[in-house]
Scaffold this active site. Structure first.
Site, PDB file in Angstrom:
ATOM      1  CB  SER A 107      -0.904   0.015   1.238  1.00  0.00           C
ATOM      2  OG  SER A 107      -1.559   1.251   1.395  1.00  0.00           O
ATOM      3  CE1 TYR A 130      -6.151   4.300  -1.542  1.00  0.00           C
ATOM      4  CE2 TYR A 130      -4.382   4.222   0.071  1.00  0.00           C
ATOM      5  CZ  TYR A 130      -5.614   3.786  -0.381  1.00  0.00           C
ATOM      6  OH  TYR A 130      -6.304   2.835   0.322  1.00  0.00           O
ATOM      7  CB  THR A 156      -6.868   2.351  -4.711  1.00  0.00           C
ATOM      8  OG1 THR A 156      -6.248   1.080  -4.494  1.00  0.00           O
ATOM      9  CG2 THR A 156      -8.149   2.412  -3.894  1.00  0.00           C
ATOM     10  CE  LYS A 252      -8.073  -3.141  -3.252  1.00  0.00           C
ATOM     11  NZ  LYS A 252      -8.848  -2.192  -2.405  1.00  0.00           N
ATOM     12  CG  HIS A 276     -11.368   0.754   0.417  1.00  0.00           C
ATOM     13  ND1 HIS A 276     -10.581   1.273  -0.580  1.00  0.00           N
ATOM     14  CD2 HIS A 276     -10.628   0.854   1.546  1.00  0.00           C
ATOM     15  CE1 HIS A 276      -9.431   1.683  -0.072  1.00  0.00           C
ATOM     16  NE2 HIS A 276      -9.433   1.434   1.221  1.00  0.00           N
TER      17      HIS A 276
END
Length: 382
Positions: A107, A130, A156, A252, A276
């Protein structure tokens, strides 16, 4: 770890070893947590079609996900604050995944940095992005993932704004966490966790602190994080990122057929059907309930993966039977990590592998790539 026979066993072990504020961070959804519950509940509503008198020798769970050969079609999903479930959590998860033969996704909001995971494992992994307002930071982040040999970028799209998670607010969990008497009591009650955390240098957001402008420590991180998620992120920006990244590109956060088609249109190699983990839009349907319609719409154009509520090999089988090309586990591997570090993550994967193999066999299949809707008992619950 051998005493843990199910992911639920690992969950209870993790509950006793991880401070509550960090355990609750993993084990929670937004608002009423209805979507969080539906993810698991709807999976359980799907029944299997049992078959008998079938040659079950030489079974295989080997498959591929986004061009990578996998021991089973399961990846470790990107999870924020993983290094707070267990010291060096992302490193341990990546090592367990590489050892087992499944993808690990790091992440953006990880504790261990891209470089720390790469240096410790020496194995390629996937990176989840992100999109922030600071375009220079985003470009540098992508460049760092390339330099580390990441062979897939997971963009994402469902976290431009943060869902309200009541447990986190009550626990004072933020960036950085707010420590009061209650949280200090939690830490005192977990001395082993505290000692492990004191022994590692990975205790902040390693991909951000020291890399983003004006963020040199955890104290300056909170203000930066509060204003940096890009509210203007749209399909045009997603397409630019697709063109920028020359390796496998995964989108995603897809829960809608039209969005799935847009992802295919911009050239994504795969999508992840995901809400999520029920941590964003509470009241959204479960991932599994929309999977089949999305597979029918775009399954011939790209790979369709799914996450949300998967806590057993049977859940993996249900998703694959409805057309998923792969699945992701988030909480399941975090429970293993909290329960026993790398060995706990390995135990979670072993549990899922055995359950998936047995379920496939009971359904009369020998090859996981031959699983389909014929393996489910009609009618489906939706």
């Amino acid at each position: 770890m051998e005493d843990a026979l199910t992911v639920a066993d690992l969950k209870e072990m993790a509950r006793g070893r991880v401070p509550r504020m960090f355990f609750d961070y993993a084990d929670s959804g937004s608002w009423t947590e209805s979507t969080y519950r539906w993810n698991a509940d709807d999976l359980q509503r799907i029944k299997f079609e049992q078959r008998v008198a079938v040659d079950l020798s030489d079974r295989t769970l080997q498959s591929t996900m986004a061009g990578r050969a996998v021991a089973m079609p399961v990846a470790l999903a990107p999870t924020g604050l993983t290094g707070m479930q267990h010291a060096d959590g992302e490193i341990l998860g990546a090592k367990a995944a590489a050892e087992f033969g499944v993808p690990f996704v790091l992440s953006t909001m990880s504790i261990c940095s891209i470089e720390a995971v790469s240096d410790a494992t020496g194995q390629p992994f996937w990176f989840q992005l992100y999109v922030m307002k600071d375009q220079e930071f985003v470009e540098n982040l992508i460049g760092r993932a390339e330099a580390a040999g990441c062979d897939a970028l997971v963009l994402t799209l469902d976290l431009q704004i943060l869902g309200q998670r009541h447990k986190d607010l009550r626990n004072g969990l933020g960036a950085p966490p707010k420590f009061g008497l209650g949280t200090l009591a939690q830490l005192v009650a977990r001395p082993r966790w505290c000692m492990e955390m004191l022994a590692t240098k990975n205790r902040t957001f390693g991909n951000i602190v020291g890399h983003a402008k004006g963020v040199s420590n955890t104290a300056s991180l909170s203000a930066w994080a509060a204003e940096q998620f890009d509210l203007e992120l749209d399909w045009k920006k997603a397409e630019k990122l697709r063109k920028r990244w020359q390796r496998k590109f995964i989108v995603k956060g897809i829960m809608n057929v039209d969005d799935a088609r847009m992802a295919a249109d911009i050239g994504a190699d795969a999508i992840v059907v995901s809400n999520h983990g029920g941590r964003q839009l509470d009241g959204a349907p479960s991932s599994i309930s929309v999977l089949a319609s999305i597979v029918d719409a775009v399954g011939d154009r790209l790979e369709v993966h799914m996450d949300g509520g998967i806590s057993s090999g049977q859940d993996v089988m249900r998703a694959l039977a409805l057309g998923a090309d792969g699945t992701y586990i988030g909480r399941s591997w975090l429970y293993g990590l909290g329960a026993g570090g790398q060995a706990g993550v390995r135990r979670a994967l072993d549990i899922l592998h055995k359950e998936l193999d047995l379920t496939m066999a009971f359904c009369g299949e020998r090859d996981i790539n031959k699983v389909g809707r014929h393996n489910l008992h009609a009618p489906l619950p939706w």
